[in-house]
Design an enzyme around this catalytic site. Structure first.
Site, short mmCIF file in Angstrom:
data_model
loop_
_atom_site.label_atom_id
_atom_site.label_comp_id
_atom_site.label_asym_id
_atom_site.label_seq_id
_atom_site.Cartn_x
_atom_site.Cartn_y
_atom_site.Cartn_z
N PHE A 71 0.82 -1.23 0.00
CA PHE A 71 0.00 0.00 0.00
C PHE A 71 0.84 1.26 0.00
O PHE A 71 0.37 2.32 -0.41
CB PHE A 71 -0.95 0.01 1.21
N LYS B 216 -1.14 -7.10 -9.22
CA LYS B 216 -2.12 -7.22 -8.13
C LYS B 216 -1.76 -6.14 -7.13
O LYS B 216 -0.85 -6.31 -6.30
CB LYS B 216 -2.03 -8.63 -7.51
N GLU C 93 -4.95 -3.89 -1.87
CA GLU C 93 -6.39 -3.67 -1.80
C GLU C 93 -6.73 -2.42 -0.99
O GLU C 93 -7.87 -1.99 -0.95
CB GLU C 93 -7.11 -4.91 -1.24
N SER D 8 5.29 -6.87 3.49
CA SER D 8 5.86 -7.20 4.81
C SER D 8 6.69 -8.48 4.72
O SER D 8 6.50 -9.30 3.81
CB SER D 8 4.72 -7.39 5.81
N CYS E 105 9.47 2.03 3.48
CA CYS E 105 10.38 0.92 3.79
C CYS E 105 11.80 1.44 3.97
O CYS E 105 12.65 0.74 4.49
CB CYS E 105 10.34 -0.12 2.69
N GLU F 220 9.22 -3.96 13.32
CA GLU F 220 8.93 -2.86 12.38
C GLU F 220 7.60 -2.24 12.84
O GLU F 220 6.56 -2.90 12.82
CB GLU F 220 8.80 -3.39 10.95
P1 NAD Z 1 1.51 -6.56 3.07
O1 NAD Z 1 2.55 -7.63 3.14
O2 NAD Z 1 0.39 -6.60 4.05
O3 NAD Z 1 0.80 -6.55 1.63
C1 NAD Z 1 1.56 -6.51 0.45
C2 NAD Z 1 0.78 -7.20 -0.67
O4 NAD Z 1 0.60 -8.57 -0.33
C3 NAD Z 1 -0.62 -6.63 -0.90
O5 NAD Z 1 -0.86 -6.60 -2.28
C4 NAD Z 1 -1.53 -7.62 -0.20
O6 NAD Z 1 -2.79 -7.74 -0.80
C5 NAD Z 1 -0.78 -8.93 -0.31
N1 NAD Z 1 -0.97 -9.80 0.86
C6 NAD Z 1 -1.22 -9.43 2.14
N2 NAD Z 1 -1.28 -10.52 2.94
C7 NAD Z 1 -1.06 -11.58 2.16
C8 NAD Z 1 -0.99 -12.99 2.41
N3 NAD Z 1 -1.14 -13.48 3.64
N4 NAD Z 1 -0.73 -13.81 1.37
C9 NAD Z 1 -0.55 -13.32 0.12
N5 NAD Z 1 -0.61 -12.00 -0.18
C10 NAD Z 1 -0.86 -11.13 0.83
O7 NAD Z 1 2.30 -5.17 3.13
P2 NAD Z 1 1.68 -3.71 3.22
O8 NAD Z 1 1.11 -3.50 4.56
O9 NAD Z 1 0.85 -3.43 2.03
O10 NAD Z 1 3.02 -2.82 3.05
C11 NAD Z 1 3.84 -2.46 4.12
C12 NAD Z 1 5.02 -3.39 4.24
O11 NAD Z 1 5.74 -3.44 3.02
C13 NAD Z 1 6.02 -2.94 5.28
O12 NAD Z 1 6.48 -4.07 5.96
C14 NAD Z 1 7.14 -2.32 4.46
O13 NAD Z 1 8.40 -2.32 5.08
C15 NAD Z 1 7.13 -3.21 3.28
N6 NAD Z 1 7.76 -2.59 2.12
C16 NAD Z 1 8.97 -3.04 1.76
C17 NAD Z 1 9.62 -2.47 0.69
C18 NAD Z 1 10.97 -2.97 0.27
O14 NAD Z 1 11.42 -2.57 -0.78
N7 NAD Z 1 11.63 -3.82 1.00
C19 NAD Z 1 9.01 -1.43 -0.02
C20 NAD Z 1 7.75 -1.00 0.39
C21 NAD Z 1 7.13 -1.59 1.47
#
Ligand code: NAD
Length: 492
Positions: A147, A171, A174, A224, A279, A379
């Site tokens: 997000f 994808k 959401e 994450s 991030c 985090e």
């Molecule tokens: P998230 O892991 O909750 O969601 C990321 C994506 O995965 C979304 O599209 C979501 O729909 C999908 N998703 C969520 N749960 C899932 C599951 N159990 N199985 C399969 N798909 C699933 O992350 P978020 O809250 O959207 O973003 C924040 C996180 O992203 C933070 O931890 C941040 O540090 C990390 N991030 C990392 C980087 C990097 O380059 N390392 C960059 C941006 C964000």
């Protein structure tokens, strides 16, 4: 209900399951987002498969021309894209615009397709024998994005996947899915053939269907760490090429000789910009003497206290809302945990004045945090900065190296020898020297180490080209007819 984007157009979903999209500045639901049905997933796969068959045969100049046209349209629509990012994510308009620009940097890089896809050629590896490499497409690539950067991160993925001759299924998160639809509209306006990019919405079920689908060849994920690990394990088990980027806890090391005005300014923006939801944010500062810690806090505390909190469309705002009510509860809880653990709460963001509606919280500043505390280990992903006091440089370095996350880090110093030593020995993927957020430019590669990234190749830059293409090596003999009848391995 928001549409998907399949085979070149926006299409309504038949799904009966969906999620709510909020405006974080008001707390109101502004859209419903459908979670794609299995038929919708198959339709997107079919569209991408057909597009790949034709697109992989196009000339490199044609692929580059698409990127040039896309770049021009992104520039023209940067305001509209930023407005959508700001509306659904919550970040300020200026910050949203900067994030679109960082995505655009990779589109600019992709415009160099003919150069980027040049391969190698060795003439005369044997008598009349040449050896050369071809970089070819993989097929259907999937990108699952978080997000916190709804425009930038997809733009770090599919421009490079497309110039390598692939088709793509995106994808988006959401939580803020509308930007992905506008980006797809613009790619088609730029002249993309039908089905080249498809956007389908969904949650875990949709993601799991995509990453295990037999026709999907490569998966890029950002989110994450827990989900990144799941994606990496599941998709590799299904024979996909995978890059999965996870969470972070980036440390900033402030040496005693640092310019403290400069360091404090840099830390303030890096810790609290985008409400700490980056991030590459800095949620941890380590000092190597009490004197430096005290002086830094003197600079930081009043500034943290006076950060202007407000909605993303307000020019004066620097502290925008968190993205969801759950994030707000999580951040409040971590501030409480920090106090219980014995850290010294210098500024309590829970007490800040802010708009009543929406997912707002003020900025918090903790001193005397120690490595055994949960507020240091986890985090938090919110506007909470922890200061740790190390007795010396070696201890500070060992804390950074022992932390499970390894995304980014920064050092503030005027001593070139220390900066050089830090860059060489720190176990982190991206390092800033007097630069607080060292996100590499589009023509270099982005990627963390340790539990911040799973897989071998980073995002964008040279790694992006390598990830989205596969190498075929040809050994050829002209003129033909010189092969002796031999049962030993050929040598030259
Ligand atoms: P998230 O892991 O909750 O969601 C990321 C994506 O995965 C979304 O599209 C979501 O729909 C999908 N998703 C969520 N749960 C899932 C599951 N159990 N199985 C399969 N798909 C699933 O992350 P978020 O809250 O959207 O973003 C924040 C996180 O992203 C933070 O931890 C941040 O540090 C990390 N991030 C990392 C980087 C990097 O380059 N390392 C960059 C941006 C964000």
């Amino acid at each position: 209900m928001l549409p998907h984007h399949i085979n070149g157009q926006r299409v309504s979903s038949q799904s009966t399951t969906h999620g709510a999209v909020y405006n974080p500045a008001t707390g109101e639901i502004i859209h419903q987002v459908p979670f794609a049905t299995s038929i919708e997933i198959e339709t997107a796969i079919e569209a991408a498969e057909k597009a790949h068959q034709q697109w992989s045969l196009t000339s490199l100049a044609e692929r580059a021309r698409l990127m040039f046209a896309f770049k021009a349209l992104l520039e023209k629509n940067i305001g509209a894209l930023a407005a959508l990012v700001s509306l659904e994510h919550g970040k300020t308009h200026a910050d949203a615009k900067a994030s679109v620009q960082r995505g655009l940097d990779v589109v600019e890089f992709a415009c160099g397709a003919p150069h980027l896809l040049k391969s190698t050629y060795s003439e005369r590896v044997g008598r009349d024998v040449d050896c050369y490499g071809l970089r070819q497409s993989l097929g259907i690539c999937v990108g699952i994005t978080p997000f916190n950067f709804p425009a930038m991160i997809p733009l770090w993925m599919y421009p490079l996947a497309l110039i390598c001759g692939n088709a793509f299924i995106h994808k988006p998160s959401e939580k803020d899915p509308s930007t992905a639809l506008l980006l797809a509209d613009l790619l088609y306006e730029a002249g993309a053939p039908k089905g080249l990019l498809n956007v389908i919405h969904g949650d875990k079920t949709v993601v799991d269907a995509l990453i295990s689908h037999p026709k999907v060849k490569a998966v890029s994920f950002v989110g994450s760490t827990a989900v990144a690990e799941h994606i990496y394990q599941t998709a590799t088990r299904h024979d996909k090429r995978v890059q999965a980027f996870g969470g972070a806890k980036n440390h900033c090391l402030v040496m005693n000789d640092a310019d403290l005005d400069d360091a404090a300014n840099a830390i303030l923006g890096a810790a609290y910009g985008s409400c700490g939801q980056r991030c590459m944010a800095i949620p941890v500062v380590v000092t190597v003497s009490d004197k430096t810690a005290d002086a830094l806090i003197q600079h930081l505390a009043p500034a943290v206290q006076s950060l202007i909190i407000g909605a993303g469309d307000d020019d004066k705002t620097v502290l925008s809302p968190l993205n969801t009510a759950e994030s707000l509860t999580r951040v409040q809880k971590y501030v409480e945990i920090g106090v219980e653990e014995g850290a010294k709460l210098i500024v309590d963001g829970r007490k800040a004045t802010h708009p009543k509606q929406g997912f707002f919280i003020g900025a918090s500043l903790f001193d005397a945090v120690t490595p055994d505390m949960k507020i240091y280990q986890d985090e938090i992903f919110g506007p909470v900065l922890c200061i740790l006091r190390a007795p010396d440089y070696e201890t500070a370095l060992s804390w950074i190296n022992n932390h499970p996350y390894g995304n980014g880090t920064a050092i503030f110093t005027q001593n070139g020898e220390i900066a050089h030593d830090f860059a060489a020995r720190v176990q982190i993927g991206m390092v800033g020297i007097n630069v607080p957020i060292p996100v590499p430019v589009g023509y270099h590669t982005f990627g963390g180490w340790k539990r911040s990234a799973f897989g071998d190749l980073g995002l964008h830059g040279p790694d992006g080209i390598q990830f989205y293409s596969r190498l075929k090596t040809i050994t050829s003999r002209w003129p033909k007819g010189r092969n002796a009848n031999s049962f030993t391995l050929p040598t030259h």
